[in-house]
Every structure is written in structure tokens, then in C-alpha cells.
Design an enzyme around this catalytic site. Structure first.
Site, PDB file in Angstrom:
ATOM      1  CG  ASP A   1       4.724   0.306  11.135  1.00 30.95           C
ATOM      2  OD1 ASP A   1       3.823  -0.550  11.078  1.00 30.95           O
ATOM      3  OD2 ASP A   1       5.912   0.056  10.901  1.00 30.95           O
TER       4      ASP A   1
ATOM      5  CG  HIS B   1      -0.055 -11.527   4.290  1.00 27.26           C
ATOM      6  ND1 HIS B   1      -1.199 -10.804   4.012  1.00 27.26           N
ATOM      7  CD2 HIS B   1       0.395 -11.074   5.480  1.00 27.26           C
ATOM      8  CE1 HIS B   1      -1.413  -9.949   5.002  1.00 27.26           C
ATOM      9  NE2 HIS B   1      -0.468 -10.088   5.903  1.00 27.26           N
TER      10      HIS B   1
ATOM     11  CG  HIS C   1       3.454  -8.350   5.191  1.00 31.60           C
ATOM     12  ND1 HIS C   1       3.073  -7.085   5.538  1.00 31.60           N
ATOM     13  CD2 HIS C   1       4.559  -8.607   5.898  1.00 31.60           C
ATOM     14  CE1 HIS C   1       3.905  -6.610   6.445  1.00 31.60           C
ATOM     15  NE2 HIS C   1       4.830  -7.516   6.678  1.00 31.60           N
TER      16      HIS C   1
ATOM     17  CD  GLU D   1       8.273  -2.021  16.301  1.00 32.61           C
ATOM     18  OE1 GLU D   1       7.193  -1.804  15.750  1.00 32.61           O
ATOM     19  OE2 GLU D   1       8.953  -3.022  16.073  1.00 32.61           O
TER      20      GLU D   1
ATOM     21  CD  GLU E   1       4.153  -0.626   6.119  1.00 32.06           C
ATOM     22  OE1 GLU E   1       4.564   0.064   5.156  1.00 32.06           O
ATOM     23  OE2 GLU E   1       3.619  -1.741   5.971  1.00 32.06           O
TER      24      GLU E   1
ATOM     25  NE  ARG F   1      -1.784  -1.857   2.551  1.00 32.71           N
ATOM     26  CZ  ARG F   1      -3.055  -1.752   2.198  1.00 32.71           C
ATOM     27  NH1 ARG F   1      -3.407  -1.062   1.133  1.00 32.71           N
ATOM     28  NH2 ARG F   1      -4.003  -2.322   2.912  1.00 32.71           N
TER      29      ARG F   1
END
Ligand code: UDP
Length: 367
Positions: A94, A243, A211, A116, A130, A213
Site C-alpha cells: 500500500d 525509524h 513509523h 497482499e 495506506e 504518518r
């Protein structure tokens, strides 16, 4: 039939690697093209799985703007398509790289295979980035390879034809098998030695990663504050590979640097992360991949998100959604550290380690 495999980040590389190995094993014609949306974290994975890309766009920029990244990657993938003339593009997951790779193929009327496929948060208010990417990819995919029965159902509910959906399992379980075998065969690593010196043998271990957003800002700050209190109240220690995104590095270092029993380390390589997962008592993470790996290693994961596209792990008792709310993280953490759930007889809902074989069987049969 020629394939172009296109990806850009660490998790995509981990999940594509077993597929690349399987294609090599069967002598299939393919080219690997990396956008390098992540640079260092991607290269670590390519090294471990011994994959050398045929094309590398080196797209990572400081303060990455998604539109700048998208337009650059679109132009570069298009040039590779022009040169290689593949019959199908394979993308995974994604990310922006996955969506733009599939979009470039769509514009050229080349088939798209999505590995996936079918994960959904159903979050209409915050699909960024995503959920938006994976829905966009599904609209233009020809072969949807789903990791779980639920993801197949999700696609059918969006009117995707049943015959285009193939339940394969998640290739991350195949990758994990490769890593565990290498570790069991004495994979020597200086990072593991360094961590062995750092980690106290008399304290339980909480492995932490983050990690997304969606958690930038207040979310990450609250997770860090929860860790401080959890360590103090439980007597456990934290190992936190931080990260590289500055929006993660900034608050984590500000709140946690120099605190006792909190080990902040550079992002570790994939086999080292698996070694840490095997060694730890509990995990606190917003990572999708870690939620899929944890059941194979019998570890509980506190998921610092309020929604998840991976509810199978929640239903099987491996994942616990707390959001980034400090009190909920502390409460769940204390509970799991005290009483480790009994996972005997519960298998990994995400796969059995043979997803790549199934995907390749399907591709060879259908083309
Ligand atoms: N991982 C790693 N090193 C780390 C943290 C994670 O190799 O320091 C691996 C982890 O084992 C999993 C993958 O990276 O296979 C997950 O990536 P990430 O959490 O960045 O992305 P997501 O899965 O949420 O898309």
C-alpha cells in the site's frame, strides 16, 4: 511472459523477496525495479535476501513530498516499461511506490498483479496514505493475491470478480521462515553481539517500533510517555529501533533519550529484528508486518492504532488495539508482561510459509 517487479520500501522488499527467490528457482523471466522510497532500510533487506535490482531510481529525498515522489517514480517506471516491455507488473502492499507502479502499468495497458491485496481499515475519514493507496491499486489490478479469507471477502464486497481473487497467504511468513533458518544456522552479526551486551538478562524486554504518518505529532509523544511509565511500573526494559523519519526521531529522542532501561537504537536489519522479536516478551508497535510476524513467534503485540486492516491477529489473540492513548498502553502492557497469553495450538492467521509458491503456481497457470 515477462514480469516487472516494482517496490520501494523495507516492508515491500521483505514481502517481495520470497517471490523473487521462487521466480528465480523456477527460471522465470523477470526484472526487479526499486524506487528506493526508503534507501538505507531497503538496502539492508536487499543485502540479506541477496537481491540485486536491475533498476534503481534512488527516489528518497529529505522531507519527501508524496506528489514529487509520485511524479518522479511514474516517469522512471514508464521508461523501464518502454525498455523492458513486461507483460505484467507485480506490486506489493500500500505504498506510494506500489500505487504508482500499478498506475504506470495501467496507463500502458499492462496487467497488474497485487500481492497482499484486500486489506482494509474502512476508515473513510483518514484513508491517508495506506488505505487510499491500497483501494486505488485494487481498482486497477487484474490478479489480486490475498493474504487471508477476510481480505478476499473485502474485495468481493467491492464488486471485484471472484475469479480474479486468489487466496495465497502472506509472503511475510515465507520471508520469516528464510530468516529464522539463517539465524538457526548461526547467522553471524555484529549488531546482535552489540545488542546482547546492551540488553540486561535480568529484565523483561518490551520491543517497540513506530513509523506511521497517522501517529506523527501527539500520537508518538503519548506512546513515548507511556513507555516511560511502563518501564518504571513493570521493571522491564525497552528496546526501540527508531525509524529514520525525522518526525519519529525528533519526539522519541526528546522524550526518551538518556532514560534508564530504555535502549534507543538505529533501525536494525531484518534478521536482527527477528532475533529481537524471538527474544522479547511483548511488542508495542504500529507496524503491519510485525503484527503478521508475531503469531509465528508466539508474541503478543500492543498495536498503537485505533483501527487496523489486520483484524485476524486481534481475533486470534495476538494483537491488542490501544490507539496511542497512554493509559491504555500502560494497562495492556502491565497485563501482558504479568500474564503471557497461552498460544499453544493457535496458528498464524496470516500464512503458512507457502504463499510465494501459490502465487507463482497461479501466475504460471493463468497466463
Ligand atoms: N523491521 C526491520 N527493522 C526494524 C523494524 C522493522 O527489519 O527496525 C521489519 C519487520 O520485521 C517487518 C517490516 O520491517 O518485517 C515492517 O516494516 P514497517 O514496520 O516499516 O512497515 P509496515 O509493515 O507497517 O508497512
Amino acid at each position: 511472459m515477462k514480469f516487472l517487479i516494482c517496490f520501494g520500501t523495507r516492508p515491500e522488499a521483505i514481502k517481495m523477496a520470497p517471490l523473487i527467490h521462487e521466480m528465480k528457482r523456477r527460471g522465470m523471466p523477470f526484472k526487479v525495479c526499486v524506487t528506493a522510497q526508503h534507501r538505507e532500510m531497503l538496502d539492508q533487506v536487499l543485502d540479506f535476501f541477496e537481491i540485486t535490482p536491475d533498476y534503481d531510481f534512488n527516489a528518497m529525498q529529505p522531507g519527501q513530498q508524496l506528489n514529487v515522489l509520485s511524479s518522479y517514480v511514474l516517469k522512471e517506471v514508464d521508461a523501464v516499461i518502454e525498455k523492458e516491455k513486461p507483460d505484467m507488473i507485480l506490486v506489493q502492499g500500500d505504498t506510494t511506490s506500489a500505487f504508482i507502479g500499478s498506475f504506470a502499468a495501467f496507463n500502458r495497458q499492462i496487467k497488474v498483479g497485487h500481492i497482499e491485496a484486500g486489506l482494509r481499515t474502512f476508515d473513510k475519514k483518514h484513508p491517508f496514505p495506506e488505505e487510499g493507496n491500497r483501494q486505488l491499486i485494487s481498482r486497477i489490478t487484474d490478479f489480486h493475491f490475498t493474504p487471508t479469507p477476510q481480505s478476499s471477502v473485502n474485495l468481493q464486497q467491492e464488486n471485484i470478480q471472484k475469479e480474479d481473487i486468489y487466496l495465497s497467504g502472506n509472503t511475510i511468513v515465507d520471508a520469516l521462515g528464510y530468516a529464522v533458518t539463517k539465524l538457526n544456522n548461526g547467522f553471524a552479526n555484529t549488531e546482535i553481539k552489540r545488542l546482547e551486551d546492551l540488553i540486561r538478562a535480568d529484565k523483561k524486554i518490551i520491543l517497540v517500533t513506530g513509523h506511521r504518518r497517522e501517529s506523527f505529532g501527539q500520537g508518538i509523544r503519548e506512546v513515548c510517555e507511556a513507555l516511560l511509565e511502563l518501564v518504571e511500573r513493570s521493571g522491564a526494559q525497552v528496546v526501540f529501533p527508531v525509524h529514520l523519519n525525522p518526525k519519529v526521531q525528533g519526539p522519541v529522542k526528546e522524550i526518551l533519550a538518556g532514560q534508564s532501561d530504555i535502549h534507543l537504537v538505529h533501525p536494525v536489519t531484518y534478521p536482527v529484528l527477528i532475533w529481537l522479536m524471538k527474544k522479547c516478551d511483548i511488542i508495542i508497535s504500529d507496524s503491519g508486518g510485525i503484527q503478521e510476524e508475531a503469531p509465528s513467534l508466539n508474541k503478543p503485540v500492543i498495536v498503537t492504532r485505533s483501527v487496523s486492516e489486520r483484524m485476524e491477529g486481534v481475533e486470534a489473540g495476538f494483537s491488542f488495539l490501544t490507539g496511542t492513548m497512554k493509559e491504555r498502553i500502560i494497562e495492556k502492557g502491565l497485563e501482558l508482561l504479568k500474564n503471557k497469553p497461552d498460544y499453544s495450538g493457535v496458528s498464524n492467521p496470516y500464512g503458512d510459509g507457502r504463499a510465494s509458491e501459490r502465487i507463482i503456481d497461479i501466475l504460471l497457470k493463468s497466463l
